[in-house]
Design a protein around this motif. Structure first.
Motif, PDB file in Angstrom:
ATOM      1  N   ARG A  45       0.852  -1.188   0.000  1.00 36.09           N
ATOM      2  CA  ARG A  45       0.000   0.000   0.000  1.00 36.09           C
ATOM      3  C   ARG A  45       0.891   1.242   0.000  1.00 36.09           C
ATOM      4  NH1 ARG A  45      -2.491  -3.926   2.968  1.00 36.09           N
ATOM      5  NH2 ARG A  45      -4.703  -4.286   2.536  1.00 36.09           N
ATOM      6  N   ILE A  46       1.215   1.728  -1.183  1.00 35.95           N
ATOM      7  CA  ILE A  46       2.079   2.909  -1.356  1.00 35.95           C
ATOM      8  C   ILE A  46       3.333   2.767  -0.494  1.00 35.95           C
ATOM      9  CG2 ILE A  46       2.103   5.419  -1.590  1.00 35.95           C
ATOM     10  CD1 ILE A  46      -0.803   5.508  -1.627  1.00 35.95           C
ATOM     11  N   ALA A  47       3.990   1.637  -0.614  1.00 34.60           N
ATOM     12  CA  ALA A  47       5.203   1.362   0.160  1.00 34.60           C
ATOM     13  C   ALA A  47       6.434   1.613  -0.703  1.00 34.60           C
ATOM     14  CB  ALA A  47       5.199  -0.083   0.649  1.00 34.60           C
ATOM     15  N   THR A  48       7.318   2.483  -0.229  1.00 34.29           N
ATOM     16  CA  THR A  48       8.585   2.704  -0.931  1.00 34.29           C
ATOM     17  C   THR A  48       9.471   1.489  -0.706  1.00 34.29           C
ATOM     18  OG1 THR A  48       8.418   5.104  -0.661  1.00 34.29           O
ATOM     19  CG2 THR A  48      10.604   4.193  -1.118  1.00 34.29           C
ATOM     20  N   VAL A  49       9.845   0.804  -1.790  1.00 34.89           N
ATOM     21  CA  VAL A  49      10.574  -0.455  -1.674  1.00 34.89           C
ATOM     22  C   VAL A  49      12.018  -0.356  -2.136  1.00 34.89           C
ATOM     23  CG1 VAL A  49       8.495  -1.861  -1.816  1.00 34.89           C
ATOM     24  CG2 VAL A  49       9.697  -1.243  -3.917  1.00 34.89           C
ATOM     25  N   ALA A  50      12.375   0.713  -2.850  1.00 31.33           N
ATOM     26  CA  ALA A  50      13.767   0.869  -3.306  1.00 31.33           C
ATOM     27  C   ALA A  50      13.987   2.322  -3.726  1.00 31.33           C
ATOM     28  CB  ALA A  50      14.073  -0.069  -4.475  1.00 31.33           C
ATOM     29  N   SER A  70       0.555  -2.490  -5.045  1.00 29.62           N
ATOM     30  CA  SER A  70      -0.100  -3.609  -5.707  1.00 29.62           C
ATOM     31  C   SER A  70      -1.534  -3.790  -5.231  1.00 29.62           C
ATOM     32  CB  SER A  70       0.691  -4.901  -5.456  1.00 29.62           C
ATOM     33  OG  SER A  70       0.150  -5.992  -6.146  1.00 29.62           O
ATOM     34  N   LYS A  71      -1.850  -3.254  -4.026  1.00 31.45           N
ATOM     35  CA  LYS A  71      -3.213  -3.343  -3.493  1.00 31.45           C
ATOM     36  C   LYS A  71      -4.194  -2.481  -4.296  1.00 31.45           C
ATOM     37  CE  LYS A  71      -6.016  -4.769  -0.141  1.00 31.45           C
ATOM     38  NZ  LYS A  71      -7.272  -4.170  -0.577  1.00 31.45           N
ATOM     39  N   ALA A  72      -3.686  -1.622  -5.177  1.00 31.82           N
ATOM     40  CA  ALA A  72      -4.559  -0.785  -6.014  1.00 31.82           C
ATOM     41  C   ALA A  72      -5.133  -1.652  -7.127  1.00 31.82           C
ATOM     42  CB  ALA A  72      -3.789   0.398  -6.590  1.00 31.82           C
ATOM     43  N   THR A  73      -6.188  -2.384  -6.800  1.00 27.63           N
ATOM     44  CA  THR A  73      -6.746  -3.366  -7.732  1.00 27.63           C
ATOM     45  C   THR A  73      -7.932  -2.834  -8.530  1.00 27.63           C
ATOM     46  OG1 THR A  73      -8.129  -4.275  -5.970  1.00 27.63           O
ATOM     47  CG2 THR A  73      -5.980  -5.304  -6.318  1.00 27.63           C
ATOM     48  N   ALA A  85      -9.653   1.033 -10.500  1.00 27.93           N
ATOM     49  CA  ALA A  85      -9.306   2.357 -11.030  1.00 27.93           C
ATOM     50  C   ALA A  85      -9.346   3.425  -9.945  1.00 27.93           C
ATOM     51  CB  ALA A  85     -10.255   2.714 -12.166  1.00 27.93           C
ATOM     52  N   HIS A  86     -10.295   3.344  -9.041  1.00 27.67           N
ATOM     53  CA  HIS A  86     -10.440   4.352  -7.989  1.00 27.67           C
ATOM     54  C   HIS A  86      -9.194   4.425  -7.122  1.00 27.67           C
ATOM     55  CE1 HIS A  86     -12.191   6.122  -4.256  1.00 27.67           C
ATOM     56  NE2 HIS A  86     -12.912   6.806  -5.115  1.00 27.67           N
ATOM     57  N   SER A  87      -8.682   3.273  -6.699  1.00 27.34           N
ATOM     58  CA  SER A  87      -7.508   3.275  -5.826  1.00 27.34           C
ATOM     59  C   SER A  87      -6.242   3.646  -6.587  1.00 27.34           C
ATOM     60  CB  SER A  87      -7.350   1.909  -5.147  1.00 27.34           C
ATOM     61  OG  SER A  87      -7.347   0.867  -6.089  1.00 27.34           O
ATOM     62  N   ALA A  88      -6.137   3.243  -7.854  1.00 26.68           N
ATOM     63  CA  ALA A  88      -4.962   3.620  -8.640  1.00 26.68           C
ATOM     64  C   ALA A  88      -4.904   5.130  -8.851  1.00 26.68           C
ATOM     65  CB  ALA A  88      -4.982   2.902  -9.988  1.00 26.68           C
ATOM     66  N   ARG A  89      -6.041   5.733  -9.114  1.00 27.33           N
ATOM     67  CA  ARG A  89      -6.075   7.189  -9.288  1.00 27.33           C
ATOM     68  C   ARG A  89      -5.629   7.890  -8.010  1.00 27.33           C
ATOM     69  NH1 ARG A  89     -11.251  10.837 -11.369  1.00 27.33           N
ATOM     70  NH2 ARG A  89     -10.259  12.877 -11.050  1.00 27.33           N
ATOM     71  N   ALA A 146       0.828   0.431  -9.573  1.00 27.34           N
ATOM     72  CA  ALA A 146      -0.561   0.682  -9.146  1.00 27.34           C
ATOM     73  C   ALA A 146      -1.442   0.135 -10.255  1.00 27.34           C
ATOM     74  CB  ALA A 146      -0.809   2.168  -8.918  1.00 27.34           C
ATOM     75  N   PRO A 147      -1.652  -1.179 -10.307  1.00 29.60           N
ATOM     76  CA  PRO A 147      -2.128  -1.842 -11.528  1.00 29.60           C
ATOM     77  C   PRO A 147      -3.550  -1.516 -11.969  1.00 29.60           C
ATOM     78  CG  PRO A 147      -1.032  -3.393 -10.049  1.00 29.60           C
ATOM     79  CD  PRO A 147      -1.268  -2.142  -9.273  1.00 29.60           C
ATOM     80  N   ALA A 148      -4.401  -1.021 -11.057  1.00 31.10           N
ATOM     81  CA  ALA A 148      -5.807  -0.763 -11.390  1.00 31.10           C
ATOM     82  C   ALA A 148      -6.503  -2.029 -11.869  1.00 31.10           C
ATOM     83  CB  ALA A 148      -5.920   0.337 -12.451  1.00 31.10           C
ATOM     84  N   ALA A 149      -6.021  -3.165 -11.415  1.00 32.50           N
ATOM     85  CA  ALA A 149      -6.547  -4.445 -11.881  1.00 32.50           C
ATOM     86  C   ALA A 149      -6.194  -5.531 -10.870  1.00 32.50           C
ATOM     87  CB  ALA A 149      -5.956  -4.806 -13.247  1.00 32.50           C
TER      88      ALA A 149
END
Length: 521
Positions: A371-376, A387-390, A392-396, A489-492
């Protein structure tokens, strides 16, 4: 400190409906009635297994049902055990078995669809059907009725808000675990009997078969099209979301920017004295929480709310949640989630003696994985896993906090038939480039071509999960420039190429770390 908010136009609070019945006490003595009752449990995931354990402890005779044969291995069937029968098969076979089992009560896991054969058969048979949440609530009322529940639903932001809420209540000295759709079965925590309060995340699936829940305070964060195949349409989906407000006792919290949530509050059958509390990213009027400069301000619960607001926290308390830890990149939806969590937390009287609990809780809050985690970080590029942005609403929401032209977007997967053109149109100014994954990427590619024709697009061929994500990360690394953010943020959904959104995020994080390490070397 007090914050002067100016006079402005004061919008009257919507009148809360008054419940015609108490609604917060179970109509049966659930503990006594479970002893010897024949109870069916459909779905043997984590939640279903927790339900079986609790029912067994109360003396129920349990029949279990699942579409997976291997799921039955996790329960013991036989003489002397609480589980007296087990059935595996197709959805239709499970529905037929439920109808023929002679059950007194059916408890369904969240994955059992509202329009599917199991619930249709139960309705035809007149079989009382509960969610795990309904069982947990009735047990709560029967064993420790003084423990309040604070509940959260919405299309996006539920897990973050519930985590923030739990942290705020914890900062006030309460044992208030985050439970429910967040992954921790509520019924198991209730059975342990150690909590002072519960921060409960509720999906529309869980709310669909919840009957008597009466939370101290409840919130619906937002409503956008999602899970429409499960519910049978947008109207049914929104109606199940609205159930979160039923019988709320002290506060019904709504999103000022989402008119649908206000309509839910206005139509809710709440307890007498329940207040409608709004949250907004603008300056709050009385009855709301909002943002004044960099301060999160309360004008709903503070004593002098007609003239001024009370500062609860600042954006600096949320900076660790922003990509790269930069407060200027803090997504707006995280601020909204924090305000919603504060509105709920303040409904609990314990915070009156702990004025710094909201800020302390926000500083202590750590977001869940993916959830918006900085990984590198490397070469001036920040790699962020959402990746939890599954949908369109969450990806936006995830992309909205990034600067213009500074994002390389990894997008695609199982879009569940959604039209992604409005999403691409909304975020195109943020994009430097897009990397498209997914077994069937045509819908995503068409949306990018139509709504963002000037954006560079790379398609990653279908393949094994590791190959797909390695290819996506390498492509994104070639496209990114110093100062950019690569955002997954795949929106899928992930199911077309990965086992879960968690696997998708884990592979992204690992591949990004390897790329950054190799570049540094």
């Amino acid at each position: 400190r007090q914050v002067e908010c100016g006079s402005g136009a004061v919008r009257a609070l919507p009148a809360a409906a008054v419940s015609s019945s108490e609604g917060n006490v179970s109509s049966i003595d659930v503990v006594a009635d479970l002893a010897g009752a024949r109870v069916g449990v459909v779905g043997l995931g984590r939640t279903g297994l927790a339900v079986v354990d609790v029912l067994g402890a109360y003396g129920a005779r349990i029949a279990v049902f699942d579409t997976r044969e291997e799921a039955l291995d996790d329960v013991r069937v036989g003489p002397g055990g609480p589980v007296v029968s087990a059935v595996a098969g197709s959805d239709e076979a499970v529905a037929a078995a439920v109808g023929e089992a002679g059950l007194d009560l059916l408890i369904v896991s969240p994955g059992v669809p509202a329009t599917g054969p199991v619930l249709r058969r139960a309705e035809r048979e007149g079989l009382e059907t509960w969610s795990e949440i309904e069982l947990a609530w009735r047990l709560q009322r029967a064993t420790r009725p003084e423990v309040p529940w604070l509940t959260v639903t919405g299309t996006d932001g539920k897990t973050t808000t519930v985590g923030m809420l739990s942290a705020m209540l914890g900062a006030a000295g309460l044992r208030a675990p985050a439970v429910g759709n967040i992954g921790v079965p509520t019924v198991a925590v209730v059975a342990e009997g150690r909590a002072d309060a519960l921060a409960v995340e509720l999906s529309s699936f869980q709310l669909h078969t919840t009957r008597t829940l009466s939370p101290l305070a409840a919130a619906c964060l937002n409503v956008a099209a999602d899970h429409l195949d499960w519910h049978g349409g947008m109207e049914a989906y929104a109606a199940d979301k609205a159930r979160v407000y039923a019988r709320a006792r002290r506060a019904a919290v709504y999103n000022v920017a989402d008119a649908a949530t206000l309509a839910m509050v206005e139509g809710a059958d709440v307890a007498e004295g329940c207040r409608a509390i709004g949250f907004t990213l603008g300056a709050p009027t009385p009855g709301r929480l909002g943002l004044v400069a960099d301060a999160l301000v309360d004008r709903a619960w503070c004593a002098d709310r007609r003239r001024a607001g009370r500062e609860l926290a600042s954006l600096a308390d949320l900076a660790h949640l922003a990509p790269g830890g930069r407060a200027d990149r803090l997504p707006a939806h995280l601020v909204a989630d924090a305000l919603a969590a504060a509105a709920l937390a303040l409904a609990h009287g314990a915070l009156a003696d702990h004025p710094g609990a909201v800020a302390e809780g926000l500083r202590a809050f750590a977001p869940g994985a993916h959830r918006i985690a900085t990984v590198a970080r490397g070469g001036g590029v920040t790699w962020v896993d959402d990746s939890k942005a599954t949908n369109a609403h969450s990806a936006r929401a995830a992309l909205s906090g990034l600067p213009e032209g500074g994002c390389v977007w990894i997008v695609g997967g199982d879009t569940k038939g959604a039209d992604l053109r409005p999403l691409v149109a909304a975020v195109r100014t943020r994009l430097r480039a897009a990397v498209v994954v997914g077994a069937e990427p045509d819908r995503v590619l068409a949306a990018l071509e139509e709504e963002a024709p000037g954006v560079s697009v790379v398609r990653v061929p279908d393949g094994a999960p590791e190959e797909v994500m390695e290819g996506a990360v390498r492509a994104a690394g070639r496209l990114a420039r110093p100062g950019d953010t690569v955002m997954l943020a795949p929106a899928a959904a992930s199911w077309d190429q990965f086992r879960s959104y968690a696997q998708r995020g884990d592979l992204f994080a690992a591949a990004a770390a390897r790329l950054v390490e190799a570049a540094g070397a």
